[in-house]
Design a protein around this motif. Structure first.
Motif, mmCIF file in Angstrom:
data_model
loop_
_atom_site.group_PDB
_atom_site.id
_atom_site.type_symbol
_atom_site.label_atom_id
_atom_site.label_comp_id
_atom_site.label_asym_id
_atom_site.label_seq_id
_atom_site.Cartn_x
_atom_site.Cartn_y
_atom_site.Cartn_z
ATOM 1 N N GLN A 156 -1.887 13.308 1.281
ATOM 2 C CA GLN A 156 -3.246 12.779 1.295
ATOM 3 C C GLN A 156 -4.255 13.861 0.936
ATOM 4 O OE1 GLN A 156 -4.543 9.586 1.871
ATOM 5 N NE2 GLN A 156 -2.399 9.023 1.503
ATOM 6 N N ASN A 157 -4.036 15.061 1.447
ATOM 7 C CA ASN A 157 -4.934 16.166 1.135
ATOM 8 C C ASN A 157 -4.883 16.507 -0.355
ATOM 9 O OD1 ASN A 157 -6.635 18.536 2.391
ATOM 10 N ND2 ASN A 157 -5.223 19.480 0.942
ATOM 11 N N VAL A 198 7.464 12.886 -4.480
ATOM 12 C CA VAL A 198 8.647 12.110 -4.108
ATOM 13 C C VAL A 198 8.692 12.043 -2.589
ATOM 14 C CG1 VAL A 198 11.148 11.917 -4.219
ATOM 15 C CG2 VAL A 198 9.879 12.823 -6.176
ATOM 16 N N SER A 199 8.488 10.852 -2.050
ATOM 17 C CA SER A 199 8.473 10.656 -0.605
ATOM 18 C C SER A 199 9.894 10.582 -0.074
ATOM 19 C CB SER A 199 7.728 9.351 -0.276
ATOM 20 O OG SER A 199 7.870 9.004 1.076
ATOM 21 N N PRO A 218 9.420 2.370 6.264
ATOM 22 C CA PRO A 218 10.305 3.126 5.383
ATOM 23 C C PRO A 218 11.306 3.948 6.187
ATOM 24 C CG PRO A 218 8.025 3.356 4.698
ATOM 25 C CD PRO A 218 8.003 2.680 6.035
ATOM 26 N N ALA A 219 12.545 4.005 5.709
ATOM 27 C CA ALA A 219 13.594 4.774 6.389
ATOM 28 C C ALA A 219 13.518 6.225 5.949
ATOM 29 C CB ALA A 219 14.970 4.197 6.051
ATOM 30 N N ARG A 220 13.258 7.134 6.874
ATOM 31 C CA ARG A 220 13.066 8.548 6.558
ATOM 32 C C ARG A 220 14.403 9.236 6.292
ATOM 33 N NH1 ARG A 220 8.615 12.152 7.200
ATOM 34 N NH2 ARG A 220 9.263 14.020 6.084
ATOM 35 N N VAL A 280 0.841 -1.201 0.000
ATOM 36 C CA VAL A 280 0.000 0.000 0.000
ATOM 37 C C VAL A 280 0.870 1.242 0.000
ATOM 38 C CG1 VAL A 280 -1.979 -1.095 1.122
ATOM 39 C CG2 VAL A 280 -0.175 -0.079 2.516
ATOM 40 N N ALA A 281 0.288 2.368 -0.456
ATOM 41 C CA ALA A 281 1.047 3.609 -0.568
ATOM 42 C C ALA A 281 1.062 4.419 0.713
ATOM 43 C CB ALA A 281 0.469 4.463 -1.703
ATOM 44 N N GLY A 282 0.172 4.108 1.645
ATOM 45 C CA GLY A 282 0.027 4.898 2.854
ATOM 46 C C GLY A 282 1.308 5.182 3.616
#
Length: 257
Positions: free
Chosen positions: A55-56, A197-198, A218-220, A45-47
């Motif tokens: 999201q907004n 781009v996350s 995910p590693a920030r 999932v992309a969440g």
């Protein structure tokens, strides 16, 4: 004329982003999120790659669309339901285009396997973009969805989009997933690409090494700089510099000893 790189404050970002995306193309606008290492999802999932601002933006872009196009795999993984608009979005749609209803979800599917959540609002029938073969074998699908046949045994996206446009759904928002987006791009059907781009590393499946340990989340990363040259964007994302320098100093002390 290109716009300079902007930094938006979190509190004002929703309104400012809305203004930047307010004019959708007459065609396909694709909206996707991607980690720094190219993953479009984490654990299916992309969440985990997203944040409230992203999201907004997703919800905002829906307000500018006539239809939301999604692949069946993404619909199942994310538990898609009907589009819900705010009162302000409905008012703007009424003022700009003379319609205040929410855009339907159009699902590209070869199997007809979609979650019950898609039918949560009886007055918002989804569209199943599928093949003549599936329509013949699954006539019950017409009870709760509108069927758009595009191809006999494989979905012809060019034909599907032409049918949507002929039905007045000219502003098409594609929310993925990656397989559908790849097919749209391969057929030269994307008119606008909106990419978030996350700032995360997520171990994209295509790049995972056999035997490599899986990430638990995910590693920030932290943005070092963003530079544009001839419309190219060069991004530098870093681990926490203080942490890395402390590690380097400790390693140097060990070497000296």
């Amino acid at each position: 004329m290109t716009s300079p790189v902007q930094h938006l404050a979190r509190a004002s970002a929703p309104a400012q982003l809305s203004a930047l995306y307010r004019d959708p193309p007459d065609g396909v606008r694709a909206n996707m999120i991607m980690s720094l290492d190219g993953a479009a999802a984490f654990d299916g999932v992309a969440g985990p790659l997203s944040d409230p601002t992203d999201q907004n933006l997703l919800l905002t872009l829906r307000g500018y669309a006539d239809v939301v196009l999604v692949g069946a795999g993404t619909v199942r993984a994310e538990g898609y339901g009907p589009v819900r608009l705010t009162a302000d979005q409905r008012a703007e749609r009424r003022q700009r285009w003379g319609v205040d209803s929410a855009p339907p979800i159009a699902v590209v599917t070869h199997t007809g396997r979609v979650p019950p959540s898609l039918f949560a609002e009886p007055d918002q029938r989804p569209i199943l973009v599928t093949t003549a073969r599936l329509a013949r074998s699954r006539p019950e699908l017409r009870q709760h969805a509108d069927i758009l046949i595009a191809g006999d045994t494989a979905v012809d996206l060019d034909s599907a989009l032409a049918t949507l446009r002929a039905g007045g759904m000219r502003r098409i928002l594609c929310e993925g997933g990656p397989t559908l987006l790849d097919e749209l791009i391969a057929n030269d059907l994307v008119d606008e690409m909106c990419l978030t781009v996350s700032p995360t590393l997520a171990a994209a499946p295509t790049g995972a090494r056999s035997g490599a340990p899986a990430l638990h989340s995910p590693a920030r990363m932290t943005l070092g700089h963003a530079v544009t040259v001839d419309d190219y964007v060069y991004l530098r994302y870093l681990r926490d510099l203080g942490h890395h320098r402390a590690e380097e100093s400790a390693h140097a002390e060990e070497v000296v000893r």
